[in-house]
Design a protein around this motif. Structure first.
Motif, PDB file in Angstrom:
ATOM      1  N   LEU A  15      24.286 -33.416   7.192  1.00 58.07           N
ATOM      2  CA  LEU A  15      22.872 -33.763   7.300  1.00 58.07           C
ATOM      3  C   LEU A  15      22.247 -33.088   8.526  1.00 58.07           C
ATOM      4  O   LEU A  15      21.156 -32.527   8.448  1.00 58.07           O
ATOM      5  N   VAL A  16      22.969 -33.084   9.645  1.00 60.25           N
ATOM      6  CA  VAL A  16      22.465 -32.390  10.833  1.00 60.25           C
ATOM      7  C   VAL A  16      22.348 -30.889  10.555  1.00 60.25           C
ATOM      8  O   VAL A  16      21.355 -30.256  10.919  1.00 60.25           O
ATOM      9  N   GLU A  17      23.325 -30.317   9.864  1.00 62.53           N
ATOM     10  CA  GLU A  17      23.277 -28.893   9.514  1.00 62.53           C
ATOM     11  C   GLU A  17      22.068 -28.581   8.640  1.00 62.53           C
ATOM     12  O   GLU A  17      21.355 -27.600   8.868  1.00 62.53           O
ATOM     13  N   TYR A  18      21.817 -29.425   7.647  1.00 60.76           N
ATOM     14  CA  TYR A  18      20.662 -29.199   6.774  1.00 60.76           C
ATOM     15  C   TYR A  18      19.370 -29.249   7.577  1.00 60.76           C
ATOM     16  O   TYR A  18      18.498 -28.385   7.435  1.00 60.76           O
ATOM     17  N   ILE A  19      19.239 -30.238   8.423  1.00 61.45           N
ATOM     18  CA  ILE A  19      18.031 -30.377   9.245  1.00 61.45           C
ATOM     19  C   ILE A  19      17.880 -29.161  10.157  1.00 61.45           C
ATOM     20  O   ILE A  19      16.784 -28.618  10.307  1.00 61.45           O
ATOM     21  N   ARG A  20      18.982 -28.712  10.735  1.00 63.30           N
ATOM     22  CA  ARG A  20      18.947 -27.533  11.618  1.00 63.30           C
ATOM     23  C   ARG A  20      18.491 -26.282  10.869  1.00 63.30           C
ATOM     24  O   ARG A  20      17.672 -25.505  11.371  1.00 63.30           O
ATOM     25  N   ASP A  21      19.021 -26.087   9.667  1.00 64.19           N
ATOM     26  CA  ASP A  21      18.775 -24.863   8.919  1.00 64.19           C
ATOM     27  C   ASP A  21      17.543 -24.920   8.017  1.00 64.19           C
ATOM     28  O   ASP A  21      17.182 -23.901   7.408  1.00 64.19           O
TER      29      ASP A  21
ATOM     30  N   GLY B 159      16.169 -40.050  12.527  1.00 61.84           N
ATOM     31  CA  GLY B 159      15.355 -39.776  13.695  1.00 61.84           C
ATOM     32  C   GLY B 159      15.418 -38.343  14.191  1.00 61.84           C
ATOM     33  O   GLY B 159      14.614 -37.924  15.026  1.00 61.84           O
ATOM     34  N   LEU B 160      16.346 -37.561  13.673  1.00 63.49           N
ATOM     35  CA  LEU B 160      16.534 -36.197  14.165  1.00 63.49           C
ATOM     36  C   LEU B 160      15.295 -35.307  13.989  1.00 63.49           C
ATOM     37  O   LEU B 160      14.934 -34.587  14.925  1.00 63.49           O
ATOM     38  N   PRO B 161      14.606 -35.332  12.851  1.00 64.13           N
ATOM     39  CA  PRO B 161      13.384 -34.504  12.765  1.00 64.13           C
ATOM     40  C   PRO B 161      12.343 -34.871  13.829  1.00 64.13           C
ATOM     41  O   PRO B 161      11.632 -33.992  14.336  1.00 64.13           O
ATOM     42  N   PHE B 162      12.271 -36.139  14.206  1.00 63.04           N
ATOM     43  CA  PHE B 162      11.341 -36.547  15.257  1.00 63.04           C
ATOM     44  C   PHE B 162      11.796 -36.020  16.621  1.00 63.04           C
ATOM     45  O   PHE B 162      10.987 -35.599  17.434  1.00 63.04           O
ATOM     46  N   LEU B 163      13.111 -36.042  16.866  1.00 62.04           N
ATOM     47  CA  LEU B 163      13.649 -35.471  18.096  1.00 62.04           C
ATOM     48  C   LEU B 163      13.291 -33.993  18.188  1.00 62.04           C
ATOM     49  O   LEU B 163      12.886 -33.504  19.243  1.00 62.04           O
ATOM     50  N   LEU B 164      13.421 -33.274  17.084  1.00 65.41           N
ATOM     51  CA  LEU B 164      13.128 -31.845  17.092  1.00 65.41           C
ATOM     52  C   LEU B 164      11.655 -31.547  17.335  1.00 65.41           C
ATOM     53  O   LEU B 164      11.319 -30.488  17.863  1.00 65.41           O
ATOM     54  N   GLU B 165      10.779 -32.462  16.943  1.00 64.75           N
ATOM     55  CA  GLU B 165       9.359 -32.285  17.253  1.00 64.75           C
ATOM     56  C   GLU B 165       9.147 -32.351  18.767  1.00 64.75           C
ATOM     57  O   GLU B 165       8.362 -31.590  19.318  1.00 64.75           O
ATOM     58  N   ALA B 166       9.857 -33.245  19.428  1.00 62.86           N
ATOM     59  CA  ALA B 166       9.725 -33.408  20.878  1.00 62.86           C
ATOM     60  C   ALA B 166      10.539 -32.372  21.650  1.00 62.86           C
ATOM     61  O   ALA B 166      10.138 -31.942  22.734  1.00 62.86           O
ATOM     62  N   ASP B 167      11.689 -31.982  21.102  1.00 68.19           N
ATOM     63  CA  ASP B 167      12.594 -31.058  21.783  1.00 68.19           C
ATOM     64  C   ASP B 167      13.132 -30.047  20.767  1.00 68.19           C
ATOM     65  O   ASP B 167      14.261 -30.183  20.274  1.00 68.19           O
ATOM     66  N   PRO B 168      12.333 -29.020  20.442  1.00 70.83           N
ATOM     67  CA  PRO B 168      12.742 -28.041  19.418  1.00 70.83           C
ATOM     68  C   PRO B 168      14.032 -27.290  19.748  1.00 70.83           C
ATOM     69  O   PRO B 168      14.674 -26.760  18.855  1.00 70.83           O
ATOM     70  N   ASP B 169      14.406 -27.253  21.024  1.00 71.15           N
ATOM     71  CA  ASP B 169      15.613 -26.531  21.435  1.00 71.15           C
ATOM     72  C   ASP B 169      16.833 -27.436  21.571  1.00 71.15           C
ATOM     73  O   ASP B 169      17.852 -27.017  22.128  1.00 71.15           O
ATOM     74  N   ALA B 170      16.745 -28.655  21.083  1.00 68.57           N
ATOM     75  CA  ALA B 170      17.887 -29.580  21.174  1.00 68.57           C
ATOM     76  C   ALA B 170      19.119 -28.927  20.552  1.00 68.57           C
ATOM     77  O   ALA B 170      19.033 -28.231  19.542  1.00 68.57           O
ATOM     78  N   ASP B 171      20.257 -29.162  21.158  1.00 68.19           N
ATOM     79  CA  ASP B 171      21.525 -28.612  20.684  1.00 68.19           C
ATOM     80  C   ASP B 171      22.029 -29.485  19.532  1.00 68.19           C
ATOM     81  O   ASP B 171      22.616 -30.553  19.747  1.00 68.19           O
ATOM     82  N   LEU B 172      21.792 -29.034  18.324  1.00 69.02           N
ATOM     83  CA  LEU B 172      22.134 -29.849  17.159  1.00 69.02           C
ATOM     84  C   LEU B 172      23.632 -29.883  16.881  1.00 69.02           C
ATOM     85  O   LEU B 172      24.113 -30.847  16.288  1.00 69.02           O
ATOM     86  N   ASP B 173      24.349 -28.865  17.298  1.00 73.78           N
ATOM     87  CA  ASP B 173      25.807 -28.923  17.146  1.00 73.78           C
ATOM     88  C   ASP B 173      26.365 -30.042  18.032  1.00 73.78           C
ATOM     89  O   ASP B 173      27.234 -30.806  17.600  1.00 73.78           O
TER      90      ASP B 173
END
Length: 183
Positions: free
Chosen positions: A80-86, A153-167
Motif C-alpha cells: 500500500l505504501v509502494e502504491y501511494i509512493r508510485d 493517513g499517508l496521502p495527507f502526510l505527503l501533502e504536508a511533507d512531499p519528500d517524506a521517506d516512504l521506504d
C-alpha cells in the motif's frame, strides 16, 4: 479516466470541470464526456472506482501470494505504501474526491471513513494469524483499525511533507505491527 484523474490531481476537485478535462484529454468537445457520463457525480464516482480498482488489483496480487499471516501483513503494509509512493497523482485525486465529492441523492464520500467493511480484509488477515498461532492475542478490530488508518493517513502526510521517506515509513510500520501482533 486518466485525464479526469490527472486534472483533479493538478487543479483540485472544484476546478476539474468537463472543459478542463476535455482539454487535457485532447477532446474537441465536452460532449464526448457527457455522452459517457450523466454529470460530474457519475464521472467522479467512476474516477474513484478506477483508482480503488487499480489499487485493489495491485495489492491483491501481492498479498495473495503470501503463505504466512506475517508475510501477508508485511506485504499489505509495504504494497500500500509502494502504491501511494508510485501513484501520487491518483492518491491526490482520490484525496480531493474523498474530501469534496457529495453526489446528489447519494451519501458523501466521507461515509467511507465510517464504513467498517473497509477493515474486513485486514481483520481476516489478523484472524488468520491468530488462528494459525503466528499472532498473539489482541483485539482484531482495534488492530485492524490501527493498521488501516496508519496507511490511510499517508496521502495527507505527503501533502504536508512531499519528500517524506516512504521506504522508511513502510519499514517502521511493518516493524511496528510485526511487534504488535507477535505471539
Amino acid at each position: 479516466m486518466a485525464a479526469t484523474i490527472a486534472t483533479i490531481a493538478e487543479l483540485g476537485y472544484h476546478q476539474a470541470s468537463f472543459a478542463r478535462i476535455a482539454e487535457r484529454a485532447g477532446l474537441s468537445s465536452t460532449r464526448l464526456i457527457s455522452y459517457h457520463f450523466d454529470g460530474k457525480d457519475e464521472l467522479m464516482g467512476q474516477a474513484i472506482a478506477t483508482i480503488w480498482g487499480d489499487l485493489a488489483g495491485f495489492m491483491g496480487r501481492r498479498v495473495s501470494a503470501q503463505t504466512t499471516p506475517g508475510g501477508a501483513l508485511d506485504t499489505y503494509i509495504r504494497s500500500l505504501v509502494e502504491y501511494i509512493r508510485d501513484h501520487r497523482a491518483e492518491m491526490r485525486a482520490a484525496t480531493e474526491i474523498f474530501l469534496n465529492f457529495r453526489p446528489e441523492g447519494g451519501t458523501p464520500a466521507q461515509d467511507a471513513a465510517t464504513d467498517l467493511s473497509v477493515l474486513s480484509h485486514v481483520e481476516r488477515l489478523l484472524t488468520w494469524g491468530q488462528e494459525s498461532g503466528e499472532f498473539g492475542a489482541f483485539n482484531v478490530r482495534v488492530t485492524a483499525m490501527a493498521v488501516q488508518r496508519s496507511l490511510d493517513g499517508l496521502p495527507f502526510l505527503l501533502e504536508a511533507d512531499p519528500d517524506a521517506d516512504l521506504d522508511e515509513y513502510a519499514d517502521e510500520l511493518a516493524k511496528l505491527f510485526a511487534r504488535a501482533t507477535r505471539a
